[in-house]
Scaffold this motif. Structure first.
Motif, short mmCIF file in Angstrom:
data_model
loop_
_atom_site.label_atom_id
_atom_site.label_comp_id
_atom_site.label_asym_id
_atom_site.label_seq_id
_atom_site.Cartn_x
_atom_site.Cartn_y
_atom_site.Cartn_z
N SER A 94 -7.82 -7.07 17.13
CA SER A 94 -6.60 -7.13 17.95
C SER A 94 -5.59 -6.04 17.58
N LEU A 95 -5.88 -5.25 16.55
CA LEU A 95 -4.92 -4.24 16.11
C LEU A 95 -5.21 -2.91 16.80
N PRO A 96 -4.25 -2.33 17.51
CA PRO A 96 -4.47 -1.04 18.16
C PRO A 96 -4.51 0.10 17.13
N ALA A 97 -5.34 1.09 17.41
CA ALA A 97 -5.42 2.25 16.53
C ALA A 97 -4.17 3.11 16.70
N PRO A 98 -3.46 3.41 15.62
CA PRO A 98 -2.22 4.20 15.76
C PRO A 98 -2.53 5.69 15.88
N PRO A 99 -1.71 6.43 16.62
CA PRO A 99 -1.87 7.89 16.67
C PRO A 99 -1.58 8.50 15.30
N PRO A 100 -2.17 9.66 15.00
CA PRO A 100 -2.04 10.25 13.65
C PRO A 100 -0.60 10.49 13.20
N SER A 101 0.28 10.85 14.13
CA SER A 101 1.64 11.22 13.73
C SER A 101 2.56 10.02 13.53
N LEU A 102 2.11 8.83 13.87
CA LEU A 102 2.97 7.65 13.81
C LEU A 102 3.15 7.17 12.38
N PRO A 103 4.39 7.06 11.87
CA PRO A 103 4.61 6.46 10.55
C PRO A 103 4.18 4.99 10.57
N LEU A 104 3.58 4.54 9.47
CA LEU A 104 3.04 3.18 9.41
C LEU A 104 3.60 2.42 8.22
N ILE A 105 3.90 1.15 8.45
CA ILE A 105 4.22 0.22 7.38
C ILE A 105 3.16 -0.87 7.44
N LEU A 106 2.30 -0.91 6.46
CA LEU A 106 1.16 -1.82 6.44
C LEU A 106 1.40 -2.93 5.43
N ILE A 107 1.27 -4.17 5.87
CA ILE A 107 1.46 -5.33 4.99
C ILE A 107 0.14 -6.10 4.97
N GLY A 108 -0.56 -6.06 3.84
CA GLY A 108 -1.86 -6.71 3.76
C GLY A 108 -2.01 -7.61 2.56
N PRO A 109 -1.34 -8.76 2.53
CA PRO A 109 -1.47 -9.66 1.39
C PRO A 109 -2.87 -10.27 1.32
N GLY A 110 -3.39 -10.40 0.10
CA GLY A 110 -4.70 -11.03 -0.07
C GLY A 110 -5.79 -10.25 0.64
N THR A 111 -6.62 -10.96 1.41
CA THR A 111 -7.74 -10.32 2.10
C THR A 111 -7.28 -9.39 3.21
N GLY A 112 -6.01 -9.42 3.55
CA GLY A 112 -5.49 -8.54 4.58
C GLY A 112 -5.63 -7.06 4.24
N CYS A 113 -5.78 -6.76 2.95
CA CYS A 113 -5.89 -5.35 2.55
C CYS A 113 -7.19 -4.71 3.05
N ALA A 114 -8.20 -5.52 3.40
CA ALA A 114 -9.49 -4.98 3.82
C ALA A 114 -9.36 -4.11 5.06
N SER A 115 -8.68 -4.60 6.07
CA SER A 115 -8.52 -3.83 7.31
C SER A 115 -7.81 -2.52 7.06
N PHE A 116 -6.82 -2.53 6.17
CA PHE A 116 -5.99 -1.34 5.97
C PHE A 116 -6.68 -0.28 5.12
N ARG A 117 -7.73 -0.65 4.42
CA ARG A 117 -8.53 0.38 3.74
C ARG A 117 -9.07 1.36 4.79
N SER A 179 5.66 1.99 13.09
CA SER A 179 5.11 0.73 13.55
C SER A 179 4.74 -0.13 12.34
N ILE A 180 4.84 -1.44 12.52
CA ILE A 180 4.52 -2.39 11.46
C ILE A 180 3.21 -3.09 11.80
N TYR A 181 2.33 -3.18 10.81
CA TYR A 181 1.07 -3.91 10.95
C TYR A 181 1.00 -4.95 9.83
N VAL A 182 0.75 -6.20 10.20
CA VAL A 182 0.63 -7.28 9.21
C VAL A 182 -0.72 -7.97 9.41
N VAL A 183 -1.52 -8.04 8.35
CA VAL A 183 -2.81 -8.73 8.41
C VAL A 183 -2.90 -9.70 7.25
N SER A 184 -3.28 -10.94 7.55
CA SER A 184 -3.38 -11.95 6.49
C SER A 184 -4.32 -13.06 6.94
#
Length: 231
Positions: A94-117, A179-184
């Protein structure tokens, strides 16, 4: 299935029950639920490959028996040098792929870090050929990586605490259009993270808390605040 004489009857799994009542084993067929994992790699960084980030966490049952996750334990026992056929299926995230120039704030507590790798790998490859935006990555246990060890110490430290420490930097990125992305895997954590952003926006911009909430909800409506939660 109940097992009498051992405390809380409803906490016993199938295997301990079979051990306690071996005569019933022939009449039981156990259905094992399929394991579901987030893809934690970028197709740009690893063409024709899919990586998983799996943590094997042992626990002790009420009956003082050591247990580990069935699928995760099996995965750790595989020999990388041997070919193993695994039946797998892929579901669009469900997470859209961000364009390369877009600043990102990624919040991945616990297993949420997997997607952000995979997010970070993708951004690293993109940076070789074009200008890329900065990334702030907050995750528990384990450009800007801020780690919160929520279970490793007496005083718990969660991603919200690390966010407060970097409050001004977060606000600066938000002002740059981040943009903010939160996965948990937790359904409660995203609301805690949202409250953390409320506090940051209110503090750094001098907004009343109610105005900070409206400001963040406008980000959600504009497609700038993304959440993927639940096991």
């Amino acid at each position: 299935m109940m097992a009498f004489g051992e405390g809380n009857y409803w906490t016993r799994t199938t295997v301990p029950c079979i051990r306690g009542f071996p005569f019933s084993a022939n009449a039981i067929r156990v259905a094992v639920a399929a394991g579901s994992y987030s893809i934690s790699s970028s197709p740009l960084a690893h063409p024709n490959q899919v990586h998983l980030t799996v943590n094997v966490t042992p626990w002790t049952t009420l009956f003082k028996r050591k247990r580990m996750g069935l699928c995760s334990k099996w995965l750790t026992g595989l020999d990388p040098q041997q070919g193993v056929i695994i039946h797998a299926w892929f579901v669009k995230g469900s997470l859209p792929a961000p364009p390369p120039s877009l600043p990102l704030i990624l919040i991945g507590p616990g297993t949420g870090c997997a997607s952000f790798r995979g997010f970070v790998e993708e951004r690293a490859v993109q940076s070789r050929s074009c200008s890329t935006g900065p990334v702030l990555f907050f995750f528990e246990k384990g450009g800007g990586f801020y780690v919160a060890f929520s279970r490793e110490q007496e005083q718990k430290v969660y991603v919200q605490h690390k966010m407060r420490e970097k409050s001004q930097r977060i606000w600066n990125l938000l002002c740059e259009g981040a943009s903010i992305y939160v996965v948990s895997s937790s359904t409660k954590m995203p609301s805690d993270v949202f409250s953390g952003f409320e506090e940051i926006v209110s503090k750094e911009n001098g907004f009343p808390r109610e105005s900070a909430v409206r400001w963040l909800r406008a980000m959600v409506r504009a497609g700038k605040y993304h959440v993927e939660a639940g096991s």
